[in-house]
Design a protein around this motif. Structure first.
Motif, PDB file in Angstrom:
ATOM      1  N   GLN A   1       8.605  23.597  -8.882  1.00  0.00           N
ATOM      2  CA  GLN A   1       8.491  24.730  -8.139  1.00  0.00           C
ATOM      3  C   GLN A   1       9.447  24.641  -7.017  1.00  0.00           C
ATOM      4  O   GLN A   1      10.014  25.463  -6.638  1.00  0.00           O
TER       5      GLN A   1
ATOM      6  N   PHE B   1       2.246  26.713 -11.080  1.00  0.00           N
ATOM      7  CA  PHE B   1       0.976  26.788 -10.090  1.00  0.00           C
ATOM      8  C   PHE B   1      -0.149  26.599 -11.085  1.00  0.00           C
ATOM      9  O   PHE B   1      -1.153  25.891 -10.950  1.00  0.00           O
TER      10      PHE B   1
ATOM     11  N   ALA C   1       1.022  17.497 -10.507  1.00  0.00           N
ATOM     12  CA  ALA C   1       1.253  17.393  -9.299  1.00  0.00           C
ATOM     13  C   ALA C   1       1.797  16.229  -8.688  1.00  0.00           C
ATOM     14  O   ALA C   1       3.070  16.442  -7.821  1.00  0.00           O
TER      15      ALA C   1
ATOM     16  N   SER D   1       1.504  23.702  -3.703  1.00  0.00           N
ATOM     17  CA  SER D   1       1.905  24.304  -4.877  1.00  0.00           C
ATOM     18  C   SER D   1       1.405  26.162  -4.900  1.00  0.00           C
ATOM     19  O   SER D   1       2.375  26.671  -5.267  1.00  0.00           O
TER      20      SER D   1
END
Length: 340
Positions: free
Chosen positions: A139, A190, A200, A210
């Motif tokens: 991300q 996400f 994560a 996130s």
């Protein structure tokens, strides 16, 4: 207690060993076999967290989408939904032959997002395989790339409008798709992180960061939409000229707004509260100046100019939203440090 919580009896095996069985559904979902190792962490509140340790390659998650003739528009929405849910394999099936309109929707979808490629096609089914890896394109990298792209896109939109360069304006419009692709990738990740906390950890984030990254990506995507909107004004213009005063206002305010955007992104990645507050104050001040200028131009009302000034103001306010996320993250991070 979570809705899916269940109670299990602690048992004694041997002379001193205490055991409790693990749920079969969890074992199957994580592809765990006898002899595998799991990780256990005692949380601050005394609860015990067990995770599956190494990420195991399970069978790819598959979504089957059944469609009927005339559902092309609905199919596009379903494909986005399946992609965001994290399905690796998406198969579109139809009782009848899949027509050209449906095929165009599927091909457009594969260009709209990062990862899915058509790997199999028959007369009544098309299968896509998502080849993207969240570890390779996490991300944070997506958001940083979006930030660089949208800054250049916004500047070029203003330049194309003021210099009446339709080729540059068309290029800006085309680039909006690059912003959208990265945005959808950020949203998908996400959702994946909500389901897999180990992911994560691997990509160096947590569920709170996130979510912030996804919200920043959303703000950047909206800024990209306004850059596209400005460029479209030139492409669709009907020989409409603007005065030097109007051009000067657009240039001045757009430069201020793009500087606010850059400062907002800096504050977000550095979690600099002072810089973030400066962004919010500057965005509010610019918004007021734009409103006053728009009011002064009302005697010679030009809907196109008003629309562009509105877009410039919105870029500043979306930047303020990013700065607010920077402050929220900084305060949460400070709170976590204080309690550890």
């Amino acid at each position: 207690m979570h809705n899916n919580a269940e109670s299990r009896k602690v048992q004694k095996t041997g002379t001193s060993t205490i055991t409790v069985s693990l749920p079969k559904s969890w074992i199957d979902a994580n592809n765990i076999k006898a002899g595998d190792r799991v990780n256990m962490v005692v949380a601050d509140d005394g609860t015990l967290c067990i995770d599956a340790g190494e990420r195991k390659k399970a069978m790819p998650a598959k979504s089957i989408i059944e469609v009927d003739e005339g559902e092309a528009e609905h199919l596009g929405r379903k494909l986005i939904g399946a992609y965001l849910a994290g399905f690796n394999i998406i198969e579109v099936r139809s009782k009848e032959r899949i027509g050209l309109e449906m095929k165009h929707v599927i091909k457009a979808f594969s260009r709209l997002v990062i990862g899915p490629e058509v790997i199999e096609e028959t007369s009544n089914s098309i299968t896509l395989h998502d080849l993207s890896d969240p570890v390779e394109l996490p991300q944070k990298k997506c958001v940083r790339r979006m930030h660089l792209l949208v800054g250049a896109m916004y500047r070029d939109a203003i330049t194309s409008y003021l210099s009446e360069d339709p080729a540059l304006a068309e290029d800006v419009i085309d680039r909006d798709q690059d912003i959208d692709r990265l945005y959808w990738m950020t949203v998908k990740q996400f959702n994946l992180i909500q389901k897999d906390r180990k992911l994560a950890e691997i990509v160096g984030t947590n569920i709170y960061d996130s979510m912030s990254l996804m919200l920043v990506a959303r703000a950047i995507e909206r800024i990209g939409d306004h850059a596209e909107k400005i460029a479209k004004h030139l492409v669709e213009r009907q020989a409409q000229k603007i005065s030097q005063k109007e051009a000067d206002l657009i240039l001045k305010f757009s430069e201020e707004s793009v500087n606010i955007l850059m400062l907002a992104m800096e504050s977000f990645f550095s979690r600099d509260v002072n810089k973030a507050n400066e962004v919010i104050d500057s965005a509010d001040l610019l918004s007021e100046k734009i409103k006053k200028s728009a009011y002064s131009l009302q005697n010679n009302f030009n809907a196109e100019i008003m629309s562009i000034l509105d877009s410039i103001g919105r870029v500043a306010m979306y930047s303020a939203d990013i700065a607010e996320l920077a402050i929220n993250d900084a305060m949460r991070s400070a709170g976590e440090t204080a309690t550890n």
